[in-house]
Design a protein around this motif. Structure first.
Motif, PDB file in Angstrom:
ATOM      1  N   ARG A  66       0.906  -1.102  -0.031  1.00 28.88           N
ATOM      2  CA  ARG A  66      -0.087  -0.022   0.024  1.00 28.88           C
ATOM      3  C   ARG A  66       0.683   1.293  -0.026  1.00 28.88           C
ATOM      4  O   ARG A  66       0.269   2.299  -0.136  1.00 28.88           O
ATOM      5  N   PRO A  68       2.408   1.593  -7.737  1.00 33.23           N
ATOM      6  CA  PRO A  68       2.212   0.782  -6.684  1.00 33.23           C
ATOM      7  C   PRO A  68       3.127  -0.752  -6.763  1.00 33.23           C
ATOM      8  O   PRO A  68       3.293  -1.098  -7.749  1.00 33.23           O
ATOM      9  N   SER A  71      -7.418   3.987  -8.097  1.00 31.81           N
ATOM     10  CA  SER A  71      -7.182   2.768  -7.186  1.00 31.81           C
ATOM     11  C   SER A  71      -8.277   2.771  -6.214  1.00 31.81           C
ATOM     12  O   SER A  71      -8.896   3.542  -5.544  1.00 31.81           O
TER      13      SER A  71
END
Length: 325
Positions: free
Chosen positions: A40, A48, A278
């Motif tokens: 995260r 990411p 996201s």
């Protein structure tokens, strides 16, 4: 922002990052030793990380890759060399190929993570040791200082939990640099349904409307990679304003976690933006994060001045009231 300093030292051959957090060292330890939590924040915004392996023991390895909005991949690998729970650990950090193996000719570095208690919580100190000045210079030139700062500044949401971090705060805007902004909103509903609300034309027409008095007149959506979309709005009777719309292309899709699309105002010569959307679910709530890349600061400021964020908040409120109720 939790990061207080990032400094490189050419004589000591080190790069040191320091960050302070309002939680104890044990919580920091838990985040850095759990691959699902690491994912995260370890990659900077727009890149990411996905951890494909995580063998947390002396001699064990972690392998991960980061994915850009255009689908490019950059890999990394750690070999754990020392573990001192919950005070810290050390690892050899290498650039890795698609198989997770170190890339020959690219620098490796020894990373030392230390978690210390402070009067207000805890301090993270991350020292990377390099074999040569050239290796340090190469990594710094690749944007390590900026990238690590942006990555670690994402840790607050992970450490505190979604509801404590974002509930009741509405739609939040962060200006990251001249070209990037991050917009976040906690939605009180499951990720699968929040995802559908963003890609299903029938659901989009129910909530993605901005202020009251507008309707979505066009909703043509193809979310496959390379697919095109076109959406448009027009005022209802009695509402002032002129209709407008956007069109673009889907660059990347990872259902129900991430979708990246270009966005262009239909019928204009305005430059396109890249919108990286996201979704992360925790405790029945979903954090929606939109990272927007603009061509320059002028375009960024022009778009933000339209009241876009306020319009998004009205739409998200409508989603919770109409779609998720």
């Amino acid at each position: 922002m939790p990061v207080t300093s990032v400094e490189s030292d050419a004589e000591a051959l080190t790069m040191t990052l320091v960050a302070d957090f309002p939680v104890g060292p044990e919580r920091l330890w838990a985040v850095f030793t759990d691959p699902r939590q690491l994912e995260r924040f370890w990659g900077p915004p727009g890149w990411p990380a996905t951890f494909d392996a995580f063998d947390f023991r002396v001699g064990g390895q972690a392998k991960y890759h980061m994915t850009s909005p255009q689908g490019e991949r950059a890999g990394g690998a750690w070999e754990f060399t020392a573990i001192d729970e919950p005070r810290g650990f050390e690892a050899i950090d290498s650039f890795a190929d698609e198989n997770g193996d170190p890339i020959e000719g690219m620098p490796s570095m020894r990373m030392v993570f230390t978690f210390e208690a402070t009067p207000d919580g805890s301090r993270l100190t991350n020292v990377s040791h390099f074999a040569s000045a050239d290796a340090l210079e190469q990594v710094v030139a690749m944007g390590a200082v900026e990238g690590s700062t942006l990555a670690m500044n994402q840790l607050d949401a992970v450490l505190l939990g979604l509801r404590e971090f974002a509930q009741g705060k509405g739609t939040q805007l962060e200006i990251l640099d001249d070209q990037h902004v991050r917009i976040t909103r906690l939605i009180d509903g499951p990720r699968a349904l929040v995802w559908r609300a963003h890609v299903d034309p029938d659901l989009m027409r129910q909530w993605m409307l901005g202020p009251d008095g507008w309707r979505m007149s066009v909703s043509e959506v193809d979310v496959s990679v390379g697919g095109r979309y076109r959406i448009a709005w027009e005022p209802e009777a009695g509402t002032e304003g002129e209709g407008f719309g956007f069109d673009g292309e889907t660059l990347l899709i990872d259902e129900p976690r991430r979708i990246v699309q270009t966005e262009h105002m239909t019928g204009t010569d305005y430059p396109s933006t890249t919108n990286d959307l996201s979704f992360y679910e925790e405790d029945g709530a979903t954090l929606v994060t939109l990272l927007i890349e603009y061509p320059d600061a002028t375009t960024r400021d022009m778009v933000l001045a339209t009241g876009m964020v306020d319009g998004m908040e009205q739409s998200f409120e409508r989603m919770e009231r109409v779609v998720l109720a």
